[in-house]
Write a protein that holds these residues in place. Sequence first.
Motif, PDB file in Angstrom:
ATOM      1  N   LEU A 260      11.983  37.462  70.062  1.00  0.00           N
ATOM      2  CA  LEU A 260      12.279  36.433  71.052  1.00  0.00           C
ATOM      3  C   LEU A 260      13.140  35.324  70.451  1.00  0.00           C
ATOM      4  O   LEU A 260      14.108  34.869  71.070  1.00  0.00           O
ATOM      5  N   ARG A 261      12.787  34.904  69.252  1.00  0.00           N
ATOM      6  CA  ARG A 261      13.555  33.844  68.603  1.00  0.00           C
ATOM      7  C   ARG A 261      14.971  34.317  68.273  1.00  0.00           C
ATOM      8  O   ARG A 261      15.946  33.573  68.460  1.00  0.00           O
ATOM      9  N   GLY A 262      15.080  35.540  67.786  1.00  0.00           N
ATOM     10  CA  GLY A 262      16.400  36.081  67.458  1.00  0.00           C
ATOM     11  C   GLY A 262      17.277  36.269  68.676  1.00  0.00           C
ATOM     12  O   GLY A 262      18.496  36.043  68.625  1.00  0.00           O
ATOM     13  N   ASP A 263      16.664  36.672  69.791  1.00  0.00           N
ATOM     14  CA  ASP A 263      17.439  36.852  71.016  1.00  0.00           C
ATOM     15  C   ASP A 263      18.002  35.516  71.510  1.00  0.00           C
ATOM     16  O   ASP A 263      19.167  35.431  71.917  1.00  0.00           O
ATOM     17  N   LEU A 264      17.183  34.466  71.492  1.00  0.00           N
ATOM     18  CA  LEU A 264      17.669  33.156  71.919  1.00  0.00           C
ATOM     19  C   LEU A 264      18.786  32.646  71.007  1.00  0.00           C
ATOM     20  O   LEU A 264      19.705  31.962  71.460  1.00  0.00           O
ATOM     21  N   ALA A 265      18.713  32.991  69.736  1.00  0.00           N
ATOM     22  CA  ALA A 265      19.723  32.520  68.780  1.00  0.00           C
ATOM     23  C   ALA A 265      21.086  33.144  69.026  1.00  0.00           C
ATOM     24  O   ALA A 265      22.087  32.672  68.468  1.00  0.00           O
ATOM     25  N   LEU A 266      21.157  34.193  69.853  1.00  0.00           N
ATOM     26  CA  LEU A 266      22.453  34.808  70.155  1.00  0.00           C
ATOM     27  C   LEU A 266      23.407  33.821  70.816  1.00  0.00           C
ATOM     28  O   LEU A 266      24.609  33.819  70.537  1.00  0.00           O
ATOM     29  N   LEU A 267      22.881  32.975  71.698  1.00  0.00           N
ATOM     30  CA  LEU A 267      23.765  32.084  72.460  1.00  0.00           C
ATOM     31  C   LEU A 267      24.427  31.031  71.572  1.00  0.00           C
ATOM     32  O   LEU A 267      25.660  30.874  71.623  1.00  0.00           O
ATOM     33  N   PRO A 268      23.682  30.302  70.737  1.00  0.00           N
ATOM     34  CA  PRO A 268      24.390  29.383  69.850  1.00  0.00           C
ATOM     35  C   PRO A 268      25.317  30.091  68.871  1.00  0.00           C
ATOM     36  O   PRO A 268      26.366  29.550  68.503  1.00  0.00           O
ATOM     37  N   ALA A 269      24.960  31.300  68.446  1.00  0.00           N
ATOM     38  CA  ALA A 269      25.840  32.036  67.549  1.00  0.00           C
ATOM     39  C   ALA A 269      27.156  32.389  68.231  1.00  0.00           C
ATOM     40  O   ALA A 269      28.235  32.298  67.627  1.00  0.00           O
ATOM     41  N   ILE A 270      27.100  32.762  69.494  1.00  0.00           N
ATOM     42  CA  ILE A 270      28.308  33.054  70.261  1.00  0.00           C
ATOM     43  C   ILE A 270      29.157  31.800  70.417  1.00  0.00           C
ATOM     44  O   ILE A 270      30.383  31.832  70.268  1.00  0.00           O
ATOM     45  N   ALA A 271      28.496  30.675  70.702  1.00  0.00           N
ATOM     46  CA  ALA A 271      29.230  29.414  70.853  1.00  0.00           C
ATOM     47  C   ALA A 271      29.907  29.018  69.548  1.00  0.00           C
ATOM     48  O   ALA A 271      31.092  28.655  69.526  1.00  0.00           O
ATOM     49  N   GLU A 272      29.177  29.089  68.457  1.00  0.00           N
ATOM     50  CA  GLU A 272      29.703  28.648  67.171  1.00  0.00           C
ATOM     51  C   GLU A 272      30.811  29.559  66.660  1.00  0.00           C
ATOM     52  O   GLU A 272      31.674  29.120  65.892  1.00  0.00           O
ATOM     53  N   ALA A 273      30.804  30.818  67.100  1.00  0.00           N
ATOM     54  CA  ALA A 273      31.876  31.743  66.729  1.00  0.00           C
ATOM     55  C   ALA A 273      33.096  31.603  67.626  1.00  0.00           C
ATOM     56  O   ALA A 273      34.112  32.275  67.403  1.00  0.00           O
TER      57      ALA A 273
END
Length: 345
Positions: A192-205
């Motif tokens: 669950l935590r890793g899935d939520l982290a996808l969105l900030p990772a996409i933004a930061e990339a």
Amino acid sequence: MTALDALAAELARAPGLAAKADIAAVTRRLGLTGAGGAAVPVGDDCAAIPDGDGHLLFAIEGFMNRFVAADPWFAGWCGVMVNLSDIAAMGGRPIAVVDALWSPGDGTAAEILDGLRAAARCYGVPVVGGHSNLSTPQPQLAVAVLGRAERLLTSADARPGDRLVMAVDLRGAWRPPFDNWQAALDAPADRLRGDLALLPAIAEAGLARAAKDISQAGVVGTAAMLAECSGVGITIDVTAIPAPPDTDPARWLKAFPSFGYLLAVAPDHEAAVIRRFTDRDIAAATIGHIHAGSVVAITDGRSTAVVCDPGTFPLLGCAPHGMPAVTRPVPTPPPVPTPIGEAVP
């Protein structure tokens, strides 16, 4: 009326979408403005407050009384889950939550708080305070969250030519009696935590500029809010939407998934964004395109039907800079047979 026309009319009159139209009256009364009109514009999933080289994110969710009464433990869980979804939708990571709880005694309160506590532990976000009153006629719940984003995803940055990508966790089930698709309760905490982290990772990339989590307004209603905030039109291909097997299409289009997002993505980044989700076994696909105008429509590849026009009949009243804020009420669409119930919370 064709089947597509009937579906468009049903989506237009869905209670979850109709409830969003109440926001416009509130924003007008408070004198709030959207993108470009204020230091902290409204209309997004969170207030984005400039903070050094990033933004603090601040949001709150209030839950429908009948939902809290019908499923108090899950309401408490959702108090954390949906707020964290709002933070992620803006490219952020959560810091802490607070709750405001009203209950007719400590029995119902205990169930709500147990759900809240379980979600906070699972997602690794602390509950740091709040308000409580255990002497009220009915249970009520509101939960607020603080987070931070290094690089924002917003509802105001979708542009004509972008692709509309939907990402949704289908590894779940309906949670009756409402149209809630929950895919979190049986999932491991680290997933669950890793899935939520996808969105900030996409933004930061730098892979996307705009996003919104799918709310009780459903896929099309959420797209309408995105369209209004960005001053664009959106056409959605209903045949391209990822969905659980053997699910009624109309119900799914109005569903509130525990993990569901719409992202406006430039064509060059489309494949990379989809791959980020599918690599974690989250369903993702391009479901439409963003274009000039303000109409939100659905298509089946053969014909097109308009669901709503937030540029003329706003839901949020948060017109982007340079776009006039129209204050006419949302029109009542024609009745459709056997409408399906509302999505909550």
